[in-house]
Design a protein around this motif. Structure first.
Motif, short mmCIF file in Angstrom:
data_model
loop_
_atom_site.label_atom_id
_atom_site.label_comp_id
_atom_site.label_asym_id
_atom_site.label_seq_id
_atom_site.Cartn_x
_atom_site.Cartn_y
_atom_site.Cartn_z
N ASN A 83 -30.39 111.07 -113.71
CA ASN A 83 -31.75 111.45 -114.11
C ASN A 83 -32.47 112.37 -113.13
N LEU A 84 -31.77 112.80 -112.07
CA LEU A 84 -32.39 113.72 -111.12
C LEU A 84 -32.51 115.11 -111.72
N GLU A 164 -7.99 124.67 -116.71
CA GLU A 164 -8.08 123.27 -117.11
C GLU A 164 -9.37 122.65 -116.59
N MET A 165 -9.78 123.04 -115.39
CA MET A 165 -11.03 122.53 -114.83
C MET A 165 -12.22 122.93 -115.67
N MET A 166 -12.20 124.18 -116.16
CA MET A 166 -13.31 124.65 -117.00
C MET A 166 -13.39 123.84 -118.29
N LYS A 167 -12.23 123.51 -118.88
CA LYS A 167 -12.23 122.69 -120.09
C LYS A 167 -12.80 121.31 -119.80
N ASN A 168 -12.36 120.73 -118.68
CA ASN A 168 -12.85 119.40 -118.30
C ASN A 168 -14.33 119.44 -117.99
N PHE A 169 -14.77 120.54 -117.37
CA PHE A 169 -16.18 120.65 -117.02
C PHE A 169 -17.05 120.68 -118.27
N GLU A 170 -16.60 121.43 -119.28
CA GLU A 170 -17.37 121.55 -120.51
C GLU A 170 -17.47 120.22 -121.24
N SER A 171 -16.41 119.41 -121.15
CA SER A 171 -16.41 118.13 -121.86
C SER A 171 -16.75 116.95 -120.95
N GLY A 172 -16.97 117.23 -119.66
CA GLY A 172 -17.21 116.16 -118.71
C GLY A 172 -18.60 115.56 -118.83
N ASP A 173 -18.78 114.42 -118.15
CA ASP A 173 -20.09 113.76 -118.23
C ASP A 173 -21.10 114.45 -117.33
N ASP A 174 -22.38 114.15 -117.56
CA ASP A 174 -23.46 114.83 -116.86
C ASP A 174 -23.47 114.54 -115.37
N ASN A 175 -23.00 113.36 -114.96
CA ASN A 175 -22.99 113.03 -113.54
C ASN A 175 -22.08 113.95 -112.76
N MET A 176 -20.91 114.26 -113.34
CA MET A 176 -19.98 115.16 -112.68
C MET A 176 -20.58 116.55 -112.57
N LYS A 177 -21.22 117.02 -113.64
CA LYS A 177 -21.85 118.34 -113.61
C LYS A 177 -22.96 118.38 -112.57
N THR A 178 -23.72 117.29 -112.48
CA THR A 178 -24.79 117.22 -111.49
C THR A 178 -24.23 117.27 -110.08
#
Length: 218
Positions: A83-84, A164-178
């Motif tokens: 939530n940050l 592969e990282m880009m694919k995972n990033f697009e489908s990854g959860d918000d915490n990882m993106k944060t």
């Protein structure tokens, strides 16, 4: 395979479990001590930190030496990455948050991440945020660290991993993106250190700050 391992590590570390009840959160907020003295100026006295849930909390961290803050009651669930709002996060604030994550995260390590792998520590220096991963023979499957290095240094294989990282990033959860956002704002490289538990040999996979930014901007 390595891209999947890396993302498994980051997700396991960065995800907040949100197991606390609303009452627990309210109690934490009431018990959190202010990092200012009566005159509104920063105090160098030790202060207890029990939650990081806003940019204001991070800004206060940037003004302090973490040695002056008591984090004994803080765990990863109390760093509310989910939530940050980091849209206005500065480089100094990002570095302060990373330092805190390192200290708090290391309290919860070593941690078994499955398949014969253990995340043993998180290290931060001037340029890198490093996750140290120790691997049992079953995890290595007969692959040597020299062979890992060959993969990491092969432009074609590296390109495949980044895709592969880009694919995972697009489908990854918000915490990882944060968490990626914090690393790039701090202008750090991300390093995964793979260590053979038996021999002590290691191989490093480095993703530069610019590469992380390119993944975020895809």
């Amino acid at each position: 395979m390595m891209a999947a391992v890396m993302f498994g590590i980051l997700i396991a570390f960065a995800s907040c479990n949100n197991k606390k009840s609303n009452k627990d959160v309210e109690d934490d907020e009431e018990e959190t001590e202010q990092l200012e003295n009566e005159n509104g100026k920063s105090s160098q006295k030790a202060a207890a930190l029990k939650k990081v849930a806003s940019l204001e909390d991070i800004e206060a961290l940037a003004d302090y030496d973490l040695d002056d803050i008591d984090i004994s009651e803080l765990d990863m669930d109390d760093i509310d990455l989910e939530n940050l709002d980091l849209s206005e996060l500065t480089e100094s604030q990002a570095n302060a948050l990373l330092d805190l994550v390192m200290l708090v995260g290391n309290k919860e390590l070593p941690q078994d991440v499955g398949d014969g792998m253990t995340m043993s520590s998180i290290d931060i220096d001037d340029d890198d945020v490093s996750f140290v991963l120790k691997m049992d023979p079953q995890a290595l499957g007969g692959i040597t660290m020299d062979q890992f290095d060959m993969v990491f240094n092969n432009p074609e294989l590296r390109s495949m991993m980044m895709t592969e990282m880009m694919k995972n990033f697009e489908s990854g959860d918000d915490n990882m993106k944060t968490f990626f956002k914090v690393i790039t704002t701090a202008n750090k490289n991300l390093v995964i250190k793979f260590i053979d538990k038996n021999s002590g040999d290691e191989a490093n996979m480095t993703i530069t700050a610019d590469e992380l930014k390119s993944i975020q901007n895809q």
